[in-house]
Design an enzyme around this catalytic site. Structure first.
Site, PDB file in Angstrom:
ATOM      1  N   THR A 132       0.821  -1.203   0.000  1.00  0.00           N
ATOM      2  CA  THR A 132       0.000   0.000   0.000  1.00  0.00           C
ATOM      3  C   THR A 132       0.859   1.257   0.000  1.00  0.00           C
ATOM      4  O   THR A 132       2.019   1.219   0.449  1.00  0.00           O
ATOM      5  CB  THR A 132      -0.891  -0.020   1.268  1.00  0.00           C
ATOM      6  OG1 THR A 132      -1.401   1.272   1.507  1.00  0.00           O
ATOM      7  CG2 THR A 132      -0.103  -0.412   2.513  1.00  0.00           C
ATOM      8  N   ASP A 133       0.273   2.377  -0.426  1.00  0.00           N
ATOM      9  CA  ASP A 133       1.002   3.656  -0.352  1.00  0.00           C
ATOM     10  C   ASP A 133       1.078   4.145   1.097  1.00  0.00           C
ATOM     11  O   ASP A 133       1.835   5.071   1.395  1.00  0.00           O
ATOM     12  CB  ASP A 133       0.350   4.720  -1.252  1.00  0.00           C
ATOM     13  CG  ASP A 133      -1.123   4.959  -0.960  1.00  0.00           C
ATOM     14  OD1 ASP A 133      -1.678   4.341  -0.026  1.00  0.00           O
ATOM     15  OD2 ASP A 133      -1.728   5.792  -1.666  1.00  0.00           O
ATOM     16  N   GLU A 134       0.309   3.502   1.992  1.00  0.00           N
ATOM     17  CA  GLU A 134       0.310   3.958   3.388  1.00  0.00           C
ATOM     18  C   GLU A 134       1.664   3.724   4.066  1.00  0.00           C
ATOM     19  O   GLU A 134       1.946   4.327   5.099  1.00  0.00           O
ATOM     20  CB  GLU A 134      -0.818   3.280   4.177  1.00  0.00           C
ATOM     21  CG  GLU A 134      -2.173   3.632   3.589  1.00  0.00           C
ATOM     22  CD  GLU A 134      -3.353   3.132   4.394  1.00  0.00           C
ATOM     23  OE1 GLU A 134      -3.254   3.080   5.624  1.00  0.00           O
ATOM     24  OE2 GLU A 134      -4.370   2.791   3.770  1.00  0.00           O
ATOM     25  N   TYR A 157      -1.350  -0.897  10.896  1.00  0.00           N
ATOM     26  CA  TYR A 157      -1.538  -1.553   9.578  1.00  0.00           C
ATOM     27  C   TYR A 157      -0.389  -1.192   8.643  1.00  0.00           C
ATOM     28  O   TYR A 157       0.270  -2.059   8.065  1.00  0.00           O
ATOM     29  CB  TYR A 157      -2.874  -1.133   8.956  1.00  0.00           C
ATOM     30  CG  TYR A 157      -2.973  -1.455   7.468  1.00  0.00           C
ATOM     31  CD1 TYR A 157      -2.997  -2.773   7.028  1.00  0.00           C
ATOM     32  CD2 TYR A 157      -3.023  -0.435   6.504  1.00  0.00           C
ATOM     33  CE1 TYR A 157      -3.069  -3.076   5.663  1.00  0.00           C
ATOM     34  CE2 TYR A 157      -3.098  -0.724   5.149  1.00  0.00           C
ATOM     35  CZ  TYR A 157      -3.122  -2.050   4.729  1.00  0.00           C
ATOM     36  OH  TYR A 157      -3.178  -2.347   3.392  1.00  0.00           O
ATOM     37  N   LYS A 161       2.570  -3.586   6.988  1.00  0.00           N
ATOM     38  CA  LYS A 161       2.805  -3.717   5.537  1.00  0.00           C
ATOM     39  C   LYS A 161       4.229  -3.276   5.197  1.00  0.00           C
ATOM     40  O   LYS A 161       4.890  -3.878   4.356  1.00  0.00           O
ATOM     41  CB  LYS A 161       1.788  -2.887   4.741  1.00  0.00           C
ATOM     42  CG  LYS A 161       0.347  -3.353   4.830  1.00  0.00           C
ATOM     43  CD  LYS A 161       0.119  -4.770   4.318  1.00  0.00           C
ATOM     44  CE  LYS A 161       0.266  -4.907   2.822  1.00  0.00           C
ATOM     45  NZ  LYS A 161      -0.134  -6.274   2.372  1.00  0.00           N
TER      46      LYS A 161
END
Ligand SMILES: NC(=O)c1ccc[n+]([C@@H]2O[C@H](COP(=O)([O-])OP(=O)(O)OC[C@H]3O[C@@H](n4cnc5c(N)ncnc54)[C@H](O)[C@@H]3O)[C@@H](O)[C@H]2O)c1
Length: 345
Positions: A132-134, A157, A161
């Site tokens: 993810t870009d998070e 989260y 990741k």
């Protein structure tokens, strides 16, 4: 191609599994069927002659090793994860188990299997890791994330990741294991579990419940239609260079409040409220999420230049397709208990 997919009963995973089967691939679909996974997501593809489903936990290393050796994949597409930020704030432990330990198990089992392959099969093998870009944290008002952005995860989260990305990267650097990391922006489309922003808002609106928005709803997100993501993954399976990272985004930057207004407008048109009032009257502003990232935006230039991928979906019609799907499934989804629909915008 023989593809081992993980998380193929989830949102992105089910769309991808259907695409792989349509492309003629043999698919071994490994999924634990958590609250977020459902075999119904696969529709008629569930019984496709080239589809084999295995209910299993990626944290079970001997099981993963046995599945690699039994199925003998040409590629692996790792999509299984705990994926909801709010849940990671309430209970981070399972995020570490599945996203970090589970990924480590797949890398280890995959490496062991890959080392025994003949040279040409080793060369074409890819371990595609969905992320993810998070992992990059938050942007200010300007700028975009790209493949060189530093890792600065802000939620459990995102941290889980990020950890899995770094493990994947290390398997390439240390063992030459041909890993590819795909960091995508927020996906939307049919079959997303109704704890995520778009489906939660649609279902709450249809049930005349409040539409809870974190803070003032000024947070910006880039939205990627799930079928555009599937296309990017299909291209990556075929063309991505080993050891590379690709950022995937839809180029649809919207604040949460603007997005919810757009959804309310579509619902006003497609299924007006009995009271005749607009759905946006249901919006309520709630205390902001702790550590809430202000803005994510993606520069997908590398995907475009190196792999020839471009997002095709127009955001307005992608949203309409999504709303139409939830309208058609409203009854079934209403059965999901409120405690399971815990997301806020
Ligand atoms: N949805 C998004 O907007 C988005 C954006 C960027 C990246 N991603 C990443 O893409 C992947 C798929 O996301 P999604 O939104 O489809 O997720 P999802 O929550 O809809 O589906 C996850 C699937 O993984 C399965 N699963 C969970 N734990 C498992 C375990 N221990 N063993 C086996 N299976 C397990 C679940 O049963 C479910 O079918 C994830 O890695 C996620 O981090 C998602």
């Amino acid at each position: 191609m023989r593809i081992l997919v993980t998380g193929g009963a989830g949102f992105i995973g089910s769309h991808m599994t259907c695409r792989l089967l349509d492309e003629g691939c043999h698919v071994l679909n490994v999924d634990k069927l958590t609250y977020a996974g459902s075999l119904e997501n696969l529709g008629s593809h569930l019984n496709h002659p080239k589809h084999r489903f295995e209910k299993a936990d990626i944290c079970d290393l001997p099981k993963m090793a046995a599945l690699f050796n039994d199925f003998k994949p040409d590629r692996i597409l790792h999509m299984a994860a705990e994926s909801h930020v709010d849940r990671s704030i309430d209970a981070p432990q399972i995020f570490i188990q599945t996203n970090v330990i589970g990924t480590q198990n797949l890398l280890l089992a995959g490496l062991d299997y890959w080392r025994k392959l003949p040279q040409d099969a080793q060369d074409s093998f890819r371990f595609i890791h969905l992320s993810t870009d998070e992992v990059f944290g938050a942007l200010g008002k300007d700028g975009f994330f790209n493949e060189n952005s530093p890792y600065r995860p802000n939620s459990p989260y995102a941290a889980s990741k990020a950890s899995s990305d770094l493990l994947a990267r290390s398997y390439w650097k240390t063992f030459d294991f041909p890993v590819v990391i795909m960091n995508s922006s927020n996906n939307y489309g049919p079959r997303q579990y109704p704890e995520k922003l778009i489906p939660l808002m649609i279902l709450n609106a249809l049930e005349e419940k409040s539409l809870p928005i974190y803070g003032k709803g000024y947070q910006m997100r880039d939205w990627l239609f799930v079928e555009d993501h599937v296309e990017a993954l299909w291209i990556a399976l075929n063309k991505a260079a080993p050891g590379e990272t690709y950022c995937v985004g839809g180029g649809n930057d919207f604040s949460n409040i603007d997005l919810v207004h757009a959804l309310c407008g579509i619902l006003d048109e497609m299924q007006p409220r009995k009271s005749g009032k607009p759905y946006r009257d249901l919006i309520s502003f709630v205390e902001d999420r702790p550590g809430h990232d202000f803005r994510y935006a993606i520069d997908a230039g590398k995907m475009k230049r190196d792999l020839g991928w471009r997002p095709k979906a127009d955001f307005a019609s992608g949203l309409r397709t999504t709303v139409t799907w939830y309208l058609s499934r409203q009854k079934g989804l209403a059965a999901i208990p409120a405690r399971e629909r815990r997301g806020k915008a």
